[in-house]
Design an enzyme around this catalytic site. Structure first.
Site, PDB file in Angstrom:
ATOM      1  N   ASP A  38      -3.019 -19.800 -15.712  1.00 26.69           N
ATOM      2  CA  ASP A  38      -2.282 -19.095 -16.765  1.00 26.69           C
ATOM      3  C   ASP A  38      -2.582 -17.592 -16.760  1.00 26.69           C
ATOM      4  OD1 ASP A  38      -4.896 -19.311 -17.545  1.00 26.69           O
ATOM      5  OD2 ASP A  38      -4.470 -19.959 -19.602  1.00 26.69           O
ATOM      6  N   HIS A 245      -3.657  -3.848  10.044  1.00 29.19           N
ATOM      7  CA  HIS A 245      -3.569  -4.165   8.621  1.00 29.19           C
ATOM      8  C   HIS A 245      -4.758  -5.017   8.171  1.00 29.19           C
ATOM      9  CE1 HIS A 245       1.056  -3.372   8.577  1.00 29.19           C
ATOM     10  NE2 HIS A 245       0.339  -2.269   8.507  1.00 29.19           N
ATOM     11  N   ASP A 262      -7.790   3.552   5.361  1.00 29.69           N
ATOM     12  CA  ASP A 262      -6.373   3.787   5.047  1.00 29.69           C
ATOM     13  C   ASP A 262      -6.199   3.381   3.594  1.00 29.69           C
ATOM     14  OD1 ASP A 262      -3.599   3.747   4.783  1.00 29.69           O
ATOM     15  OD2 ASP A 262      -3.242   2.943   6.782  1.00 29.69           O
ATOM     16  N   ASP A 273      -0.744   7.924   0.623  1.00 31.29           N
ATOM     17  CA  ASP A 273      -1.016   7.079   1.801  1.00 31.29           C
ATOM     18  C   ASP A 273      -1.747   7.921   2.850  1.00 31.29           C
ATOM     19  OD1 ASP A 273      -1.063   5.193   3.784  1.00 31.29           O
ATOM     20  OD2 ASP A 273       1.113   5.130   4.098  1.00 31.29           O
ATOM     21  N   HIS A 352       2.296   1.384  17.117  1.00 28.77           N
ATOM     22  CA  HIS A 352       3.124   1.577  15.924  1.00 28.77           C
ATOM     23  C   HIS A 352       3.827   2.927  15.994  1.00 28.77           C
ATOM     24  CE1 HIS A 352       0.177   4.408  14.178  1.00 28.77           C
ATOM     25  NE2 HIS A 352      -0.769   3.544  14.528  1.00 28.77           N
ATOM     26  N   HIS A 356       6.404   6.765   8.248  1.00 32.01           N
ATOM     27  CA  HIS A 356       7.444   6.138   7.429  1.00 32.01           C
ATOM     28  C   HIS A 356       7.674   7.002   6.201  1.00 32.01           C
ATOM     29  CE1 HIS A 356       4.124   4.884   4.804  1.00 32.01           C
ATOM     30  NE2 HIS A 356       3.493   4.497   5.900  1.00 32.01           N
ATOM     31  N   HIS A 363       6.000   2.230   1.741  1.00 31.06           N
ATOM     32  CA  HIS A 363       6.979   2.244   2.822  1.00 31.06           C
ATOM     33  C   HIS A 363       8.339   2.386   2.139  1.00 31.06           C
ATOM     34  CE1 HIS A 363       3.840  -0.170   5.264  1.00 31.06           C
ATOM     35  NE2 HIS A 363       3.758   1.117   5.548  1.00 31.06           N
ATOM     36  N   GLU A 386       1.163   9.714  11.117  1.00 33.68           N
ATOM     37  CA  GLU A 386      -0.036   8.887  11.316  1.00 33.68           C
ATOM     38  C   GLU A 386      -0.202   8.392  12.753  1.00 33.68           C
ATOM     39  OE1 GLU A 386       0.261   4.929   9.460  1.00 33.68           O
ATOM     40  OE2 GLU A 386       2.091   5.635   8.485  1.00 33.68           O
ATOM     41  N   TYR A 390      -6.169   2.802  19.483  1.00 32.59           N
ATOM     42  CA  TYR A 390      -6.944   1.602  19.171  1.00 32.59           C
ATOM     43  C   TYR A 390      -7.391   0.980  20.491  1.00 32.59           C
ATOM     44  CZ  TYR A 390      -4.089   2.705  15.153  1.00 32.59           C
ATOM     45  OH  TYR A 390      -3.453   3.384  14.146  1.00 32.59           O
ATOM     46  N   ARG A 407      -7.140   6.463  13.394  1.00 34.34           N
ATOM     47  CA  ARG A 407      -5.834   6.858  12.871  1.00 34.34           C
ATOM     48  C   ARG A 407      -6.061   8.022  11.916  1.00 34.34           C
ATOM     49  NH1 ARG A 407      -4.212   2.274  11.613  1.00 34.34           N
ATOM     50  NH2 ARG A 407      -4.512   2.115   9.346  1.00 34.34           N
ATOM     51  N   GLU A 409      -3.843  10.143   9.118  1.00 31.02           N
ATOM     52  CA  GLU A 409      -2.551  10.080   8.422  1.00 31.02           C
ATOM     53  C   GLU A 409      -2.500  11.061   7.263  1.00 31.02           C
ATOM     54  OE1 GLU A 409       0.263   6.668   6.291  1.00 31.02           O
ATOM     55  OE2 GLU A 409      -1.893   6.312   6.557  1.00 31.02           O
TER      56      GLU A 409
END
Length: 439
Positions: A38, A245, A262, A273, A352, A356, A363, A386, A390, A407, A409
Site C-alpha cells: 500500500d 547503465h 553520471d 545530466d 553510444h 541527447h 532524454h 558525452e 570503455y 565518460r 558529459e
C-alpha cells in the site's frame, strides 16, 4: 524560481491556435505508481502535462477546445479527510485561479463532458499510447459519439472526429526549443548537479562503497532545492564503469581504479545530466591520464562546434575522429581513422552516441531527424555532450588499460552565436580534479 504563468498560458494558446476550430486535445496527468503493497513511489507529473499547466497533482485531465478557444482542467475535489492523510489538494476552484484555466471541474465530471467536447470536431488530439488505460476510455467515448452521430439525420451538423492525431507531433517541436523560463530551470539543475559532482570528488577515497558516494550526491541535490535526481545515479568504480547503465552502486572503491559518476539533479522537473570520471585515490595513473585526455579533447572540441545551423551528425563525427585516433595511438585499434569508422571497429570501445536532448525529460523529446532531414541546431535547443571510452579486461588488451571506463558529459544550450556550457563549473581537467581531491 518557477516557470511563470505567462509561459503556461502561451503554450496552451499555441496549441489552441494550431488545432483550430476543428480540433480538440486531451491530456492526462501521470498516474500514481505502486511501489509495494500500500505504498507508492513519489509522484512525478507527466512532462507534457506539466509543460502545458504546471499542475502538480495526479488524477487530472486537460481539455483544449480549439473551436471555443478554451482550456479546461478536471482535477480531484477538496477532501478534508484525505488531505489529513495524504496532503493538500487544490480542488477545482483554486486550481482554475492558480493555473489560469478558463474553467475547472471535478475529475468525476470529465467523462460526462468529454463527448460534448469531441462532438463536431474533425481531429481528436491525444498522446496516444502514453497511458493505454486512458486511451481505452477516450476511445469508448469517441466510438459512442461516432455511433450517435451516424444515427442522426443531420449528420453534417453532428459528427465525431474522423482523425485521431498524436498530440506529441505538436508538443515535441515546442519542447525542443526552450523558452527563457525553461533555460533558467535548466541552468539551476546544472548548477546543483555540478555542486554534487564537486562534493563527490571531495569525499571519494579507497574503501568507500559506491552507494556512499551516491549518498553524498543526493545530499547535495536536496540541500540546494532539488528534491529528486533526474534519473538513477550511476556511481561506477573500476570495471563497473564499462557498463553504460550500471546503477547497482554496491561495490567497494579500490585504490588505483577510476570512478565514473553520471548523476543529475531534477529541479522543478527539469533535468541536469553530468558525467565526470575521477581517480579513486586522487591521482590518475599515466595510462588513465592519457585515455582521459583523449575523451576530454573530444568533449571540448564538440562543445566548441555547437552553434546554430550545425548538423548534429557533424558534431558527433568531430568527437568520433578524436576518439578513434586516440585508440589507434594506444594501439587498441589498427589501421586508419577512416577505415575504423567505416568498419565500426571503434564500437568495441565507444558504443553510444555523442549526446541527447535534455529538458523536462533527461532524454528529452524532439528527435534528431524530421521528415527525412536532419534537425539543425537552433538557439534554445539544449543537448548533452558525452563522449566516452570503455576498455574491458579482455585477453587481447594490455593490462595497463584494463577496466578503464571514462565518460565526460556536459549540458549545453545553443545560443544565437554559439553555445553556453551551463555545467562547466564541475571540474573536468586532470589538474583541476586532482587538486580538488587533494583538498
Amino acid at each position: 524560481m518557477r516557470t511563470t504563468m505567462k509561459s503556461y498560458l502561451s503554450r496552451r494558446q499555441h496549441i489552441l491556435d494550431t488545432i483550430g476550430k476543428d480540433g480538440v486535445a486531451i491530456l492526462f496527468a501521470a498516474p500514481e505508481q505502486r511501489r509495494s503493497n500500500d505504498t507508492e513511489f513519489p509522484f512525478r507529473q507527466d512532462s507534457y502535462f506539466h509543460y502545458l499547466s504546471g499542475f502538480p497533482e495526479p488524477e487530472a485531465v486537460i481539455v483544449l477546445d480549439g473551436a471555443a478557444q478554451t482550456s479546461t482542467l478536471y482535477c480531484r475535489d477538496k477532501d478534508a479527510l484525505d488531505e489529513t492523510w495524504h496532503g493538500f489538494r487544490y480542488g477545482a476552484e483554486a486550481a482554475q485561479t492558480e493555473f489560469g484555466f478558463d474553467a475547472a471541474y471535478s475529475i468525476n465530471q470529465w467523462r460526462e463532458h468529454i463527448e460534448d467536447a469531441i462532438l463536431n470536431k474533425r481531429q481528436l488530439y491525444a498522446l496516444w499510447g502514453l497511458y493505454p488505460e486512458q486511451d481505452a476510455i477516450l476511445m469508448q467515448h469517441w466510438h459512442h459519439v461516432q455511433q450517435s452521430a451516424g444515427q442522426r439525420a443531420l449528420a453534417e451538423y453532428s459528427r465525431a472526429p474522423d482523425a485521431l492525431v498524436d498530440l506529441s507531433t505538436l508538443l515535441n517541436p515546442m519542447r525542443l526549443i526552450k523558452d527563457a523560463d525553461e533555460l533558467i530551470m535548466l541552468r539551476e539543475a546544472g548548477r546543483i548537479s555540478a555542486l554534487a559532482h564537486i562534493r563527490a570528488m571531495q569525499h571519494t577515497h579507497p574503501g568507500m562503497k559506491e552507494f556512499q558516494i551516491e549518498a553524498e550526491i543526493l545530499h547535495e541535490f536536496m540541500w540546494h532545492g532539488a528534491r529528486y535526481p533526474a534519473y538513477n545515479s550511476i556511481v561506477a568504480g573500476g570495471k563497473n564503469a564499462c557498463c553504460l547503465h550500471y546503477v547497482d552502486n554496491k561495490d567497494t572503491l579500490q585504490n588505483g581504479d577510476l570512478l565514473l559518476i553520471d548523476a543529475g539533479a531534477e529541479y522543478q522537473l527539469y533535468a541536469g545530466d553530468i558525467t565526470r570520471t575521477l581517480p579513486v585515490n586522487g591521482t590518475f595513473s599515466p595510462v588513465q591520464k592519457d585515455v582521459y585526455e583523449v575523451v576530454l579533447a573530444a568533449n571540448e572540441a564538440s562543445i566548441a562546434a555547437v552553434k546554430p545551423g550545425m548538423n548534429w551528425a557533424d558534431i558527433h563525427n568531430i568527437a568520433l575522429r578524436i576518439l578513434v585516433q586516440g585508440l589507434i595511438d594506444f594501439k587498441l585499434l589498427k589501421g586508419s581513422v577512416d577505415g575504423n569508422i567505416e568498419s565500426r571497429a571503434y564500437s568495441r570501445f565507444y558504443m553510444h552516441g555523442l549526446g541527447h536532448w535534455v529538458g523536462l525529460d533527461v532524454h528529452d523529446v524532439g528527435g534528431r531527424w524530421h521528415e527525412g532531414k536532419p534537425v539543425l541546431l537552433q538557439a534554445g535547443m539544449c543537448t548533452t555532450i558525452e563522449p566516452g571510452l570503455y576498455i574491458n579486461a579482455d585477453d587481447d588488451i594490455p593490462a595497463a588499460f584494463h577496466n578503464i571506463g571514462i565518460r565526460i558529459e556536459d549540458n549545453v544550450a545553443v545560443t544565437a552565436n554559439g553555445c553556453e556550457n551551463y555545467t562547466a563549473s564541475a571540474p573536468k581537467s586532470v589538474n583541476d580534479i586532482q587538486a580538488l581531491m587533494r583538498g
